[in-house]
Write an enzyme that holds these catalytic residues in place. Sequence first.
Site, short mmCIF file in Angstrom:
data_model
loop_
_atom_site.label_atom_id
_atom_site.label_comp_id
_atom_site.label_asym_id
_atom_site.label_seq_id
_atom_site.Cartn_x
_atom_site.Cartn_y
_atom_site.Cartn_z
CE1 TYR A 1 -2.26 -6.96 3.66
CE2 TYR A 1 -3.00 -6.42 1.44
CZ TYR A 1 -3.23 -6.47 2.81
OH TYR A 1 -4.44 -6.05 3.30
CG HIS B 1 -7.81 -7.78 -0.18
ND1 HIS B 1 -6.66 -8.39 0.28
CD2 HIS B 1 -7.87 -6.59 0.47
CE1 HIS B 1 -6.07 -7.62 1.15
NE2 HIS B 1 -6.77 -6.51 1.28
CE1 TYR C 1 -4.29 -1.48 0.60
CE2 TYR C 1 -3.00 -3.04 1.88
CZ TYR C 1 -4.18 -2.69 1.24
OH TYR C 1 -5.23 -3.57 1.22
NE ARG D 1 -6.42 -10.88 4.46
CZ ARG D 1 -7.44 -10.11 4.04
NH1 ARG D 1 -7.38 -8.82 4.18
NH2 ARG D 1 -8.53 -10.63 3.52
FE LIG Z 1 -6.04 -4.85 2.41
#
Ligand SMILES: [Fe+2]
Length: 247
Positions: A157, A170, A118, A167
Site C-alpha cells: 500500500y 507485511h 486496512y 510499503r
Molecule cells: Fe502496515
Amino acid sequence: MPSPLTDAKGRKPMGSVVPFRKHEPGTQPNYLYPAYVATRRRAPSQPLISLPHTLSEVTGPVFGHSDVRPNDNDLTTQHPAEPLGQRIIVSGQALDGNGHPVSNSLIEIWQANAAGRYAHAKDGHPAPLDPNFTGTGRTVTDAEGRYRFVTIKPGAYPWRNHDNAWRPAHIHFSLFGPAFVTRLVTQMYFPGDPLFKYDPIFQSISDEKARQRVVSQFDLETTKPEWALGYRFDIILRGREATPFEE
Ligand SMILES: [Fe+2]
C-alpha cells in the site's frame, strides 16, 4: 544464616534479578532514520537513560486460553464468506534469547487486505475494502512455543513518507513474552519483495542479518496441497539473534 542472595526470610532481594542483555548495535531499527520521515519528529533528542531491571521488568502477564477462541487464528473464517486474495498459512516458533520456547504467550496480528487496504477509518487508500476481511487475529503459543495463522496475503500500500512511497506487503505482529519488557511489536515481510530497497522502515534496521530476521521464508512443509502456501516466521525475543522490534 541466610545466603547472601536471600533476605532473612529466604526471599531473593530485588537486586538479584538477572537483567536482560542489551541488543547488539545495528540489529534494531534506528530511533532516528531521516529517510523514514516520522522518526525525525519522534526520535529522542537526548541520550537514553538505562533503568536497572527489577522484578517488575522481568516478570509479566500470563495468558490463559479462556479469552482466545480456537478459531481466532483463522482470519479467513470471521465472516459469512471467504475473503478475496491468496490464502496463506503463517507459522513458526517463539523462542527466547537462550533458544528456549516461549510457551503460552499471546500473539496478535493485524494486516491490510489483498488490495492493500486496512479495515480502519483512517485508511484513505482508494483500494476496495473486503466485507469478508477484518484483518486481525490472535493465538496463544503451545508448549513448544509454536503458533499458526491462516490468512490471505496482504497487498502493498502507498504511504506519504516520500514521493511514490509504497510499503512492502507485511503483517504486523505483537507478541507478549514472559515479561513486559520482552513484548515485541514487529512486522513480518514476504521473501523477495522488490519494495524492500525503497522502504525506509525496512531499511532502518542497519544490520543486514537482523533485517533478514523480519522476512518470512516460503516453507513447503507448511504449505497445504491444493489449499494454501505456507510461510515460516520464527520470532526470537531479546538476545543476539533477536527479531528486530519496531522503533
Ligand atoms: Fe502496515
